[in-house]
Write a protein that holds these residues in place. Structure first.
Motif, mmCIF file in Angstrom:
data_model
loop_
_atom_site.group_PDB
_atom_site.id
_atom_site.type_symbol
_atom_site.label_atom_id
_atom_site.label_comp_id
_atom_site.label_asym_id
_atom_site.label_seq_id
_atom_site.Cartn_x
_atom_site.Cartn_y
_atom_site.Cartn_z
ATOM 1 N N LEU A 94 0.722 -1.220 -0.133
ATOM 2 C CA LEU A 94 0.159 -0.113 0.018
ATOM 3 C C LEU A 94 0.652 1.106 -0.018
ATOM 4 O O LEU A 94 0.684 2.279 -0.867
ATOM 5 N N ASN A 138 -7.705 2.532 -8.758
ATOM 6 C CA ASN A 138 -8.373 2.485 -7.574
ATOM 7 C C ASN A 138 -8.625 0.940 -7.004
ATOM 8 O O ASN A 138 -8.291 0.741 -5.875
ATOM 9 N N LEU A 141 -5.153 0.142 -5.455
ATOM 10 C CA LEU A 141 -5.012 0.669 -4.092
ATOM 11 C C LEU A 141 -5.893 -0.339 -3.166
ATOM 12 O O LEU A 141 -5.621 -0.360 -1.940
ATOM 13 N N GLN A 142 -7.061 -0.547 -3.467
ATOM 14 C CA GLN A 142 -7.932 -1.392 -2.577
ATOM 15 C C GLN A 142 -7.506 -2.620 -2.341
ATOM 16 O O GLN A 142 -7.940 -3.305 -1.200
ATOM 17 N N LEU A 145 -5.658 -2.790 0.599
ATOM 18 C CA LEU A 145 -6.550 -2.022 1.690
ATOM 19 C C LEU A 145 -7.545 -2.972 2.125
ATOM 20 O O LEU A 145 -7.789 -3.059 3.414
ATOM 21 N N ARG A 157 -14.338 1.461 0.544
ATOM 22 C CA ARG A 157 -12.946 1.389 -0.158
ATOM 23 C C ARG A 157 -12.887 2.241 -1.356
ATOM 24 O O ARG A 157 -11.979 2.820 -1.532
ATOM 25 N N TRP A 158 -13.908 2.355 -2.051
ATOM 26 C CA TRP A 158 -14.001 3.345 -2.976
ATOM 27 C C TRP A 158 -13.711 5.023 -2.664
ATOM 28 O O TRP A 158 -13.076 5.763 -3.097
ATOM 29 N N SER A 161 -9.656 5.105 -1.375
ATOM 30 C CA SER A 161 -8.897 5.145 -2.474
ATOM 31 C C SER A 161 -9.119 6.340 -3.325
ATOM 32 O O SER A 161 -8.239 6.884 -3.753
ATOM 33 N N LEU A 195 -6.333 7.047 4.379
ATOM 34 C CA LEU A 195 -6.640 5.727 4.062
ATOM 35 C C LEU A 195 -6.994 4.793 5.321
ATOM 36 O O LEU A 195 -7.373 3.718 5.422
#
Length: 406
Positions: A94, A138, A141-142, A145, A157-158, A161, A195
């Motif tokens: 991350l 995105n 990144l998720q 996460l 999450r959206w 990110s 985050l």
């Protein structure tokens, strides 16, 4: 056999190997600085140092250059996050993903604003391609996460990110100065803090009171022209909106607009001044009532989010149409905006002594841009929950945590 008196053969001019890259870079910077419609092929050619005719040998139209520049930026973000593939420690991954996106944003600081605010001029197919690129970044990144925070819903999450990408991309929206290494460390820290946010749960709220009907008196007509022009600038873009469009929205003849505004640009300027004055006025009123910098910031954040969701067109048009402000009007408006950011930064540096004023300025720009990006994500649904989420993410961006309210 040649002699010393023979003329030398003409030098062979060779096309630079990186000519295509030069053109993409120059066109991206031009579109970002001036906006799609204000840029000509001649402008781009001049930036590259070639003729317009030579430029046409590389691209058949301005739109082709625009598309290639926008999607090229999106592809850089995709390629920078290719490290998401494979099994890695999620926390390390991350951090590396955030650093990669930050590095891409810094490398494209003078052209990144194009993909953030000019992408609306892509045709449907190309806009879908850009959306796909950003969606992939995105999701990458998720991925870590989700491993680190399995309790998050898909919507959360959206939102997180998207907030992180907004923070990293905000560096393209201003020209404040810091050493590159310092910008990298600062933006990585701000995005990482975002985050970690625990977003508020959904909650019920009372029905909002209905808006009062428009007053069509002389003063009301002036306000209505401002409001309807903003709605159209937001929906169609400044260049695509005509005085006839605005007149039709208000229910009057186009010639009647000139009783209130000399031209279309004057409507845009009036909107910018109105917006700048309101945000500046919020700073003055909060500082008059609150001496604690953290409490003052919390109140300013609340006011800013409330205004942005009540009148989302103002915030979006501010970022997207800056290039259409007449040159003579830019300096006064810019000075008001800079003074406002400076006051926010002063408060933030007082609340977070580890930040210099310059670092705080970058953080303020990131927090303000985040409101627009997340507002677009939730389609400016003016609900208490949406505002609470955006307010919290602004607080996380600026303070690294929720403020300690009293």
């Amino acid at each position: 056999m040649s002699t010393a008196d023979d003329p030398a053969p003409p030098a062979v001019r060779r096309r630079p190997r990186d000519r295509k890259a030069q053109i993409v870079k120059a066109s991206g910077e031009a579109f970002s600085a001036l906006g799609y419609h204000a840029v000509s092929m001649e402008e781009i050619a001049a930036r590259v140092g070639i003729s317009a005719a030579a430029l046409y040998r590389h691209a058949s139209s301005k739109y082709v250059l625009f598309r290639d520049a926008v999607l090229g930026l999106g592809q850089q973000l995709v390629e920078s996050t290719d490290i998401a593939d494979g099994d890695r420690d999620p926390a390390t991954l991350l951090t590396e993903l955030i650093e990669a996106v930050v590095d891409t944003s810094i490398a494209n600081r003078t052209s990144g604003g194009m993909y953030r605010w000019e992408g609306r001029y892509l045709n449907d197919e190309d806009r879908a391609a850009l959306k796909s690129q950003i969606g992939l970044v995105n999701r990458r990144l998720q991925k870590p996460l989700l491993q680190l925070r399995p309790e998050l819903t898909s919507h959360e999450r959206w939102m997180l990110s998207s907030a992180a990408l907004s923070v990293t991309g905000s560096v393209t929206d201003h020209r404040a100065s810091l050493p590159v290494a310092e910008i990298r460390e600062l933006l990585t820290g701000l995005a990482s803090a975002v985050l970690t946010a625990t977003l508020p749960a959904q909650f019920d709220e009372p029905e909002p009171e209905p808006l009062a009907p428009n007053n069509l008196s002389v003063g009301g007509r002036y306000e209505l022209l401002l409001q309807e022009s903003l709605l159209l600038f937001h929906k169609k873009g400044f260049r695509e909106t005509s005085m006839e469009d605005i007149a039709a929205a208000v229910g009057m003849k186009a010639s009647g607009i000139y009783r209130y505004f000399p031209g279309k640009a004057d409507l845009l300027v009036a909107s910018y001044r109105r917006s700048a004055d309101r945000v500046s006025g919020d700073v003055s009123s909060v500082l008059a009532a609150e001496s604690d910098p953290e409490q003052a910031l919390a109140k300013l954040i609340d006011l800013y989010v409330t205004r942005s969701f009540r009148e989302p067109e103002i915030a979006y048009v501010y970022y997207a149409e800056r290039g259409n402000i007449p040159e003579a009007e830019r300096a006064p408006i810019r000075n008001i905006q800079r003074a406002t950011v400076d006051e926010w930064a002063r408060l933030l540096a007082a609340a977070r002594p580890e930040f210099s004023h310059a670092q705080a300025t970058f953080a303020v720009h990131a927090a303000l841009a985040l409101v627009v990006d997340l507002g677009r994500l939730v389609r400016y649904e003016n609900s208490g929950h949406s505002r609470a989420c955006v307010r919290l993410l602004m607080e996380m961006t600026l303070l690294g945590r929720e403020p300690h309210l009293v």
